[in-house]
Write a protein that holds these residues in place. Structure first.
Motif, PDB file in Angstrom:
ATOM      1  N   HIS A  81       1.202  -0.430   4.135  1.00 48.08           N
ATOM      2  CA  HIS A  81       2.649  -0.209   4.218  1.00 48.08           C
ATOM      3  C   HIS A  81       3.235   0.148   2.847  1.00 48.08           C
ATOM      4  CE1 HIS A  81       6.868  -2.246   4.584  1.00 48.08           C
ATOM      5  NE2 HIS A  81       6.961  -0.936   4.606  1.00 48.08           N
ATOM      6  N   LEU A  82       3.180  -0.803   1.920  1.00 48.42           N
ATOM      7  CA  LEU A  82       3.881  -0.604   0.645  1.00 48.42           C
ATOM      8  C   LEU A  82       3.288   0.525  -0.201  1.00 48.42           C
ATOM      9  CD1 LEU A  82       4.548  -4.356  -0.317  1.00 48.42           C
ATOM     10  CD2 LEU A  82       6.072  -2.738   0.856  1.00 48.42           C
ATOM     11  N   ALA A  83       1.960   0.638  -0.210  1.00 49.57           N
ATOM     12  CA  ALA A  83       1.327   1.727  -0.975  1.00 49.57           C
ATOM     13  C   ALA A  83       1.660   3.082  -0.346  1.00 49.57           C
ATOM     14  CB  ALA A  83      -0.186   1.525  -1.043  1.00 49.57           C
ATOM     15  N   VAL A  84       1.706   3.123   0.982  1.00 47.49           N
ATOM     16  CA  VAL A  84       2.066   4.364   1.690  1.00 47.49           C
ATOM     17  C   VAL A  84       3.504   4.756   1.358  1.00 47.49           C
ATOM     18  CG1 VAL A  84       2.370   5.429   3.965  1.00 47.49           C
ATOM     19  CG2 VAL A  84       0.434   3.908   3.563  1.00 47.49           C
ATOM     20  N   GLU A  85       4.378   3.760   1.341  1.00 49.46           N
ATOM     21  CA  GLU A  85       5.787   3.987   0.994  1.00 49.46           C
ATOM     22  C   GLU A  85       5.909   4.601  -0.400  1.00 49.46           C
ATOM     23  OE1 GLU A  85       9.652   1.346   1.857  1.00 49.46           O
ATOM     24  OE2 GLU A  85       8.288   0.410   0.413  1.00 49.46           O
ATOM     25  N   LEU A  86       5.161   4.043  -1.350  1.00 50.56           N
ATOM     26  CA  LEU A  86       5.198   4.549  -2.725  1.00 50.56           C
ATOM     27  C   LEU A  86       4.649   5.980  -2.811  1.00 50.56           C
ATOM     28  CD1 LEU A  86       4.271   2.464  -5.859  1.00 50.56           C
ATOM     29  CD2 LEU A  86       3.558   4.835  -5.685  1.00 50.56           C
ATOM     30  N   ILE A  87       3.538   6.238  -2.124  1.00 49.34           N
ATOM     31  CA  ILE A  87       2.934   7.581  -2.127  1.00 49.34           C
ATOM     32  C   ILE A  87       3.889   8.596  -1.499  1.00 49.34           C
ATOM     33  CG2 ILE A  87       1.072   8.984  -1.091  1.00 49.34           C
ATOM     34  CD1 ILE A  87      -0.752   6.466  -1.473  1.00 49.34           C
ATOM     35  N   ALA A  88       4.526   8.212  -0.394  1.00 53.93           N
ATOM     36  CA  ALA A  88       5.467   9.119   0.282  1.00 53.93           C
ATOM     37  C   ALA A  88       6.665   9.429  -0.606  1.00 53.93           C
ATOM     38  CB  ALA A  88       5.924   8.487   1.597  1.00 53.93           C
ATOM     39  N   LYS A  89       7.166   8.421  -1.289  1.00 51.95           N
ATOM     40  CA  LYS A  89       8.309   8.594  -2.203  1.00 51.95           C
ATOM     41  C   LYS A  89       7.917   9.536  -3.342  1.00 51.95           C
ATOM     42  CE  LYS A  89      11.688   5.753  -4.741  1.00 51.95           C
ATOM     43  NZ  LYS A  89      11.393   5.921  -6.177  1.00 51.95           N
ATOM     44  N   TYR A  90       6.725   9.317  -3.898  1.00 59.12           N
ATOM     45  CA  TYR A  90       6.229  10.174  -4.983  1.00 59.12           C
ATOM     46  C   TYR A  90       6.088  11.624  -4.492  1.00 59.12           C
ATOM     47  CZ  TYR A  90       3.105  12.176  -8.484  1.00 59.12           C
ATOM     48  OH  TYR A  90       2.546  13.009  -9.429  1.00 59.12           O
ATOM     49  N   ALA A  91       5.541  11.796  -3.292  1.00 61.88           N
ATOM     50  CA  ALA A  91       5.347  13.142  -2.732  1.00 61.88           C
ATOM     51  C   ALA A  91       6.690  13.844  -2.523  1.00 61.88           C
ATOM     52  CB  ALA A  91       4.585  13.062  -1.413  1.00 61.88           C
ATOM     53  N   ILE A  99      -0.444  14.492   3.796  1.00 66.81           N
ATOM     54  CA  ILE A  99      -0.995  14.180   5.127  1.00 66.81           C
ATOM     55  C   ILE A  99      -1.485  12.738   5.082  1.00 66.81           C
ATOM     56  CG2 ILE A  99      -2.755  14.679   6.864  1.00 66.81           C
ATOM     57  CD1 ILE A  99      -2.704  17.580   6.084  1.00 66.81           C
ATOM     58  N   HIS A 100      -0.872  11.917   5.881  1.00 66.16           N
ATOM     59  CA  HIS A 100      -1.194  10.485   5.931  1.00 66.16           C
ATOM     60  C   HIS A 100      -1.911  10.168   7.247  1.00 66.16           C
ATOM     61  CE1 HIS A 100      -0.877   6.170   5.794  1.00 66.16           C
ATOM     62  NE2 HIS A 100      -0.107   6.150   6.866  1.00 66.16           N
ATOM     63  N   SER A 130       0.700  -3.293  10.368  1.00 65.11           N
ATOM     64  CA  SER A 130       0.766  -2.785   8.989  1.00 65.11           C
ATOM     65  C   SER A 130       0.713  -1.254   8.973  1.00 65.11           C
ATOM     66  CB  SER A 130      -0.369  -3.371   8.139  1.00 65.11           C
ATOM     67  OG  SER A 130      -1.644  -2.899   8.554  1.00 65.11           O
ATOM     68  N   LYS A 131      -0.073  -0.666   9.873  1.00 66.74           N
ATOM     69  CA  LYS A 131      -0.160   0.799   9.934  1.00 66.74           C
ATOM     70  C   LYS A 131       1.139   1.409  10.474  1.00 66.74           C
ATOM     71  CE  LYS A 131      -3.262   3.195   9.163  1.00 66.74           C
ATOM     72  NZ  LYS A 131      -3.593   3.931   7.922  1.00 66.74           N
ATOM     73  N   LEU A 132       1.762   0.756  11.455  1.00 69.24           N
ATOM     74  CA  LEU A 132       3.042   1.242  11.965  1.00 69.24           C
ATOM     75  C   LEU A 132       4.124   1.154  10.878  1.00 69.24           C
ATOM     76  CD1 LEU A 132       4.821   2.334  14.233  1.00 69.24           C
ATOM     77  CD2 LEU A 132       5.190  -0.029  14.986  1.00 69.24           C
ATOM     78  N   ALA A 133       4.119   0.048  10.138  1.00 68.36           N
ATOM     79  CA  ALA A 133       5.081  -0.097   9.037  1.00 68.36           C
ATOM     80  C   ALA A 133       4.887   1.033   8.014  1.00 68.36           C
ATOM     81  CB  ALA A 133       4.909  -1.460   8.362  1.00 68.36           C
ATOM     82  N   GLY A 134       3.629   1.408   7.778  1.00 64.79           N
ATOM     83  CA  GLY A 134       3.329   2.512   6.866  1.00 64.79           C
ATOM     84  C   GLY A 134       3.854   3.837   7.385  1.00 64.79           C
TER      85      GLY A 134
END
Length: 285
Positions: A81-91, A99-100, A130-134
């Motif tokens: 979740h949180l790492a995906v959020e950070l990567i998406a924000k950076y992208a 592509i996630h 956790s994957k849905l939250a991501g």
């Protein structure tokens, strides 16, 4: 030359992308394992992304230990979740293509027909939660993202159901496999090709897509196909999930409807048995 960052480089999908990368020399490939991209340390992750400065991110890294996630909830949510959020924000802030990779475990298994991207989500275990939250964080922080939900992933790399069955069928005279969980397997090499084709196409349509191989089967039927292709003599019995309890519940039905990705990207998706055969051939070569 676009620089593609692949997280989870040592996983099944990351390994298949690495295997294919030599055929796509128009890209600069960065394959990042846990030392290059640290998904469980968000502060460090931000620094690492800034150092690599990719043009495209394939986020294949994830916490995937489904049963262990029930007791390692915080770690699962940090990575998924949180790492995906950070990567998406950076992208989003750097105008990158992202592509996630997500999972059929965002569903509860109560459906009886193939699940579209719009079907209601309702995970029944911590991994799925956790994957849905991501997914939700990814689309909120970067509406330009593409999310691909996949299921029952296997590969010639790493540990997976196919390799486990191959080993057990050679070691034992009889094995039991659950026959009341329905879905379709995904050959990681097929999914890797789809991801590359999306990046190479001029058709970037953000949103959620489903991808798996064609076919509607149970794990038991999948095991029978492995037995047939391997020529194993082991007896395979189908059993109910209730006879094989696990710490995390699994969705009983998670067949994905692939119409959207097929139409958007003009895909011909191979039947699961055809791809399984390919893996058997590759393992022998």
């Amino acid at each position: 030359m676009d620089k593609i960052l692949v997280t989870g480089a040592n996983g099944q999908l990351g390994s298949d992308l690495s295997d294919l990368s030599a055929s796509y020399s128009e890209f600069e490939w960065i394959f990042a394992d846990r030392t290059k991209i640290t998904l469980d340390d968000l502060e460090l992750l931000g620094v690492q992304l800034n150092e690599i400065k990719p043009d495209v991110i394939f986020n294949c890294g994830a916490y995937t230990a489904v049963d262990k996630a029930e007791t390692e909830k915080e770690l699962a949510f940090t990575i998924n979740h949180l790492a995906v959020e950070l990567i998406a924000k950076y992208a989003f802030e750097n105008s990158l293509k992202l592509i996630h990779i997500s999972t059929d475990y965002v569903f509860d298994g109560s459906s009886s027909s193939a699940l579209s991207e719009e079907a209601d989500t309702n995970p029944i275990n911590t991994y799925g939660e956790s994957k849905l939250a991501g997914e939700l964080a990814c689309l909120k922080k970067n509406p330009n993202s593409i999310i691909i939900r996949t299921s029952w992933v296997y590969s010639k790399f790493g540990n997976n159901f196919v390799k486990t069955m191959q080993r057990l069928m050679q070691e034992r005279d009889e094995i039991n496999v659950v026959n009341d969980q329905i879905g379709s397997p995904t050959y990681a090499a097929d999914l890797a090709k789809v991801m590359i084709n999306i990046i190479r196409s001029s058709n970037w349509i953000p949103g959620i897509y489903n991808y798996s191989n064609e076919g509607e089967i149970s794990w038991y039927e999948f095991a029978l196909s492995i037995k047939e292709l391997g020529g194993y003599k082991c007896k395979v019995e189908g059993i109910e999930s209730s006879l094989y309890p696990t710490p995390a519940k699994r969705p009983r039905f998670s067949l994905l409807d692939k119409k959207k990705i097929k139409e958007t990207y003009n895909l011909q998706i191979p039947d699961y048995k055809k791809s399984l055969k390919k893996m058997f051939i590759q393992l022998k070569s």
